[in-house]
Design a protein around this motif. Structure first.
Motif, PDB file in Angstrom:
ATOM      1  N   ARG A 190      85.512 -60.704 107.612  1.00 49.29           N
ATOM      2  CA  ARG A 190      86.354 -61.861 107.296  1.00 49.29           C
ATOM      3  C   ARG A 190      85.647 -63.173 107.648  1.00 49.29           C
ATOM      4  O   ARG A 190      85.856 -64.198 106.997  1.00 49.29           O
ATOM      5  CB  ARG A 190      87.701 -61.762 108.033  1.00 49.29           C
ATOM      6  CG  ARG A 190      88.646 -60.744 107.443  1.00 49.29           C
ATOM      7  CD  ARG A 190      89.048 -61.056 106.009  1.00 49.29           C
ATOM      8  NE  ARG A 190      89.723 -62.359 105.928  1.00 49.29           N
ATOM      9  CZ  ARG A 190      89.322 -63.347 105.130  1.00 49.29           C
ATOM     10  NH1 ARG A 190      88.254 -63.212 104.342  1.00 49.29           N
ATOM     11  NH2 ARG A 190      89.981 -64.489 105.118  1.00 49.29           N
TER      12      ARG A 190
ATOM     13  N   ASP B 240      97.129 -59.818  92.594  1.00 46.83           N
ATOM     14  CA  ASP B 240      98.523 -59.827  93.040  1.00 46.83           C
ATOM     15  C   ASP B 240      98.748 -58.689  94.044  1.00 46.83           C
ATOM     16  O   ASP B 240      98.815 -57.515  93.676  1.00 46.83           O
ATOM     17  CB  ASP B 240      99.444 -59.658  91.821  1.00 46.83           C
ATOM     18  CG  ASP B 240     100.917 -59.854  92.161  1.00 46.83           C
ATOM     19  OD1 ASP B 240     101.316 -59.534  93.290  1.00 46.83           O
ATOM     20  OD2 ASP B 240     101.664 -60.322  91.288  1.00 46.83           O
ATOM     21  N   ARG B 241      98.879 -59.041  95.329  1.00 42.79           N
ATOM     22  CA  ARG B 241      99.049 -58.044  96.386  1.00 42.79           C
ATOM     23  C   ARG B 241     100.362 -57.273  96.250  1.00 42.79           C
ATOM     24  O   ARG B 241     100.429 -56.074  96.535  1.00 42.79           O
ATOM     25  CB  ARG B 241      99.007 -58.722  97.764  1.00 42.79           C
ATOM     26  CG  ARG B 241      97.626 -59.167  98.193  1.00 42.79           C
ATOM     27  CD  ARG B 241      97.717 -60.125  99.373  1.00 42.79           C
ATOM     28  NE  ARG B 241      98.425 -59.533 100.506  1.00 42.79           N
ATOM     29  CZ  ARG B 241      97.824 -58.959 101.536  1.00 42.79           C
ATOM     30  NH1 ARG B 241      96.506 -58.904 101.586  1.00 42.79           N
ATOM     31  NH2 ARG B 241      98.520 -58.461 102.535  1.00 42.79           N
TER      32      ARG B 241
ATOM     33  N   HIS C 231      95.249 -58.730 111.986  1.00 41.04           N
ATOM     34  CA  HIS C 231      94.902 -59.074 110.602  1.00 41.04           C
ATOM     35  C   HIS C 231      96.109 -59.015 109.664  1.00 41.04           C
ATOM     36  O   HIS C 231      95.965 -59.243 108.460  1.00 41.04           O
ATOM     37  CB  HIS C 231      93.823 -58.118 110.087  1.00 41.04           C
ATOM     38  CG  HIS C 231      92.576 -58.112 110.914  1.00 41.04           C
ATOM     39  ND1 HIS C 231      91.717 -59.187 110.958  1.00 41.04           N
ATOM     40  CD2 HIS C 231      92.061 -57.164 111.741  1.00 41.04           C
ATOM     41  CE1 HIS C 231      90.706 -58.896 111.773  1.00 41.04           C
ATOM     42  NE2 HIS C 231      90.899 -57.689 112.250  1.00 41.04           N
ATOM     43  N   SER C 232      97.278 -58.699 110.203  1.00 44.32           N
ATOM     44  CA  SER C 232      98.441 -58.452 109.352  1.00 44.32           C
ATOM     45  C   SER C 232      98.913 -59.689 108.585  1.00 44.32           C
ATOM     46  O   SER C 232      99.531 -59.569 107.527  1.00 44.32           O
ATOM     47  CB  SER C 232      99.604 -57.903 110.200  1.00 44.32           C
ATOM     48  OG  SER C 232      99.985 -58.846 111.189  1.00 44.32           O
ATOM     49  N   LEU C 233      98.613 -60.873 109.099  1.00 46.49           N
ATOM     50  CA  LEU C 233      99.034 -62.106 108.436  1.00 46.49           C
ATOM     51  C   LEU C 233      97.945 -62.704 107.547  1.00 46.49           C
ATOM     52  O   LEU C 233      98.140 -63.762 106.947  1.00 46.49           O
ATOM     53  CB  LEU C 233      99.480 -63.142 109.480  1.00 46.49           C
ATOM     54  CG  LEU C 233     100.676 -62.741 110.356  1.00 46.49           C
ATOM     55  CD1 LEU C 233     100.976 -63.828 111.372  1.00 46.49           C
ATOM     56  CD2 LEU C 233     101.902 -62.447 109.503  1.00 46.49           C
ATOM     57  N   ASP C 234      96.815 -62.016 107.455  1.00 51.02           N
ATOM     58  CA  ASP C 234      95.695 -62.483 106.646  1.00 51.02           C
ATOM     59  C   ASP C 234      95.879 -62.013 105.204  1.00 51.02           C
ATOM     60  O   ASP C 234      95.908 -60.804 104.938  1.00 51.02           O
ATOM     61  CB  ASP C 234      94.379 -61.939 107.227  1.00 51.02           C
ATOM     62  CG  ASP C 234      93.153 -62.541 106.582  1.00 51.02           C
ATOM     63  OD1 ASP C 234      93.252 -63.057 105.454  1.00 51.02           O
ATOM     64  OD2 ASP C 234      92.073 -62.489 107.211  1.00 51.02           O
ATOM     65  N   ASP C 235      95.989 -62.939 104.285  1.00 55.26           N
ATOM     66  CA  ASP C 235      96.202 -62.590 102.876  1.00 55.26           C
ATOM     67  C   ASP C 235      95.009 -61.873 102.252  1.00 55.26           C
ATOM     68  O   ASP C 235      95.130 -61.297 101.165  1.00 55.26           O
ATOM     69  CB  ASP C 235      96.508 -63.850 102.060  1.00 55.26           C
ATOM     70  CG  ASP C 235      97.894 -64.408 102.353  1.00 55.26           C
ATOM     71  OD1 ASP C 235      98.736 -63.632 102.846  1.00 55.26           O
ATOM     72  OD2 ASP C 235      98.115 -65.602 102.097  1.00 55.26           O
ATOM     73  N   ASN C 236      93.870 -61.924 102.921  1.00 58.36           N
ATOM     74  CA  ASN C 236      92.665 -61.291 102.386  1.00 58.36           C
ATOM     75  C   ASN C 236      92.370 -59.939 103.044  1.00 58.36           C
ATOM     76  O   ASN C 236      91.278 -59.398 102.907  1.00 58.36           O
ATOM     77  CB  ASN C 236      91.468 -62.227 102.552  1.00 58.36           C
ATOM     78  CG  ASN C 236      91.574 -63.433 101.633  1.00 58.36           C
ATOM     79  OD1 ASN C 236      91.731 -63.297 100.424  1.00 58.36           O
ATOM     80  ND2 ASN C 236      91.509 -64.622 102.207  1.00 58.36           N
TER      81      ASN C 236
ATOM     82  N   SER D 133     100.825 -53.259  96.022  1.00 59.86           N
ATOM     83  CA  SER D 133     101.696 -52.503  96.921  1.00 59.86           C
ATOM     84  C   SER D 133     102.698 -51.652  96.141  1.00 59.86           C
ATOM     85  O   SER D 133     102.915 -50.468  96.448  1.00 59.86           O
ATOM     86  CB  SER D 133     102.438 -53.474  97.847  1.00 59.86           C
ATOM     87  OG  SER D 133     103.224 -52.765  98.776  1.00 59.86           O
TER      88      SER D 133
ATOM     89  N   LYS E  31      86.934 -59.922 101.297  1.00 61.19           N
ATOM     90  CA  LYS E  31      88.284 -59.390 101.183  1.00 61.19           C
ATOM     91  C   LYS E  31      88.251 -57.890 101.475  1.00 61.19           C
ATOM     92  O   LYS E  31      87.419 -57.161 100.910  1.00 61.19           O
ATOM     93  CB  LYS E  31      88.827 -59.637  99.772  1.00 61.19           C
ATOM     94  CG  LYS E  31      89.002 -61.108  99.433  1.00 61.19           C
ATOM     95  CD  LYS E  31      89.560 -61.277  98.026  1.00 61.19           C
ATOM     96  CE  LYS E  31      89.726 -62.755  97.668  1.00 61.19           C
ATOM     97  NZ  LYS E  31      90.241 -62.927  96.281  1.00 61.19           N
TER      98      LYS E  31
ATOM     99  N   PHE F   8      94.337 -56.139 103.383  1.00 64.33           N
ATOM    100  CA  PHE F   8      95.463 -55.315 102.952  1.00 64.33           C
ATOM    101  C   PHE F   8      95.336 -53.959 103.629  1.00 64.33           C
ATOM    102  O   PHE F   8      94.339 -53.257 103.450  1.00 64.33           O
ATOM    103  CB  PHE F   8      95.449 -55.160 101.429  1.00 64.33           C
ATOM    104  CG  PHE F   8      96.612 -54.384 100.870  1.00 64.33           C
ATOM    105  CD1 PHE F   8      97.747 -55.045 100.425  1.00 64.33           C
ATOM    106  CD2 PHE F   8      96.563 -53.006 100.783  1.00 64.33           C
ATOM    107  CE1 PHE F   8      98.823 -54.324  99.896  1.00 64.33           C
ATOM    108  CE2 PHE F   8      97.626 -52.281 100.255  1.00 64.33           C
ATOM    109  CZ  PHE F   8      98.753 -52.948  99.813  1.00 64.33           C
TER     110      PHE F   8
END
Length: 281
Positions: A74, A17-18, A106-111, A22, A79, A113
């Protein structure tokens, strides 16, 4: 944070869970006593993601290289976590440069952080809270974590106390090379990268450094690798990633990564105890 809340956070982190990650990082960053919180988490999680420390002088291109490394990893479906330690603003105390803007693709990549934070004025670019946040992220479901230091040119060894693999990044020019050797980096880094290989003077810098390394008497000098690259050289950067992966894999098999992380936690704890005793005198 109460015991039940912490247990739920641990379960959320294990589930990848990102948002929980955070929130927990923010809690640690703003807590007056983050050490106990991090130790409780760290002792209840089996995994310890390898931490790759990237340090170097200002303008060496650390962020751009990390951006390239992320793209390569990636493509291998890895990840990635990133902690970019920026200089502290003298006014707000917050991070100043915002390294994550250099990794915007890479800001929109869910993998992927990315977390930017201030150095809190720490000379080597790493504050105690920065180390603790690194430990928290190492318990998450990442394959690699990159920690980029502020790189102010002094006490560059801080990150090597925690990292499983340490990279010193240098830009072409003799000044950086000599300064690096004076700092004894041969004893603390695993890889020296001469960046900006598209510049004419980069080859000279590379050969000067290689000569220094070849003749150095440092204990582990024979294990230090030196490579030359630039952010757009995907072929060479892929070789660098392969070298890092092989090195870290050997370290993981020996179980050394979590051992080194806990060693630093103990060091911070000892420092706090010593400071407390000194304040009581």
């Amino acid at each position: 944070m109460k015991s039940m809340e912490l247990q739920q956070t641990i379960e959320d982190l294990k589930a990848g869970d990102r948002l929980a990650l955070s929130k927990f990082l923010t809690h640690v960053e703003t807590s007056d006593n983050p050490m106990e919180l991090v130790l409780k988490l760290y002792n209840k999680v089996d995994r310890a993601t390898p931490i790759i420390g990237v340090t170097g002088f200002p303008g060496a291109g650390k962020s751009s290289l990390i951006n390239s490394f992320i793209s390569i990893l990636r493509s291998k479906e890895k990840k990635i976590g990133v902690i970019a330690v920026d200089p502290s603003s003298l006014i707000s105390g917050g991070s100043l440069l915002g390294d994550r803007t250099r990794m915007e693709q890479h800001s929109l990549d869910d993998n992927v952080f990315i977390r930017s934070l201030s150095s809190d004025g720490a000379l080597g670019g790493i504050s105690h809270k920065s180390f603790l946040l690194s430990l928290v992220m190492s318990t998450f479901d990442f394959d690699f974590i990159f920690v980029e230091t502020v790189g102010i040119g002094q006490s560059e060894s801080d990150i090597t106390k925690l990292a499983d693999f340490s990279i010193l990044t240098l830009a072409p020019g003799l000044g950086d090379s000599i300064q690096a050797m004076k700092g004894g980096v041969l004893e603390i880094v695993d890889l020296i990268l001469v960046n900006k290989s598209d510049k004419p003077e980069s080859s000279q810098t590379f050969h000067q450094l290689k000569s220094i390394i070849d003749t150095a008497q440092a204990t582990d000098a024979e294990n230090i690798k030196i490579m030359i690259t630039n952010e757009k050289d995907r072929k060479e950067n892929t070789k660098i990633i392969t070298h890092i992966e092989n090195f870290v894999e050997k370290r993981l098999k020996l179980g050394k990564n979590k051992e080194s992380h806990l060693w630093f936690v103990r060091q911070i704890l000892y420092e706090k105890i010593e400071k407390s005793l000194a304040d009581q005198k």
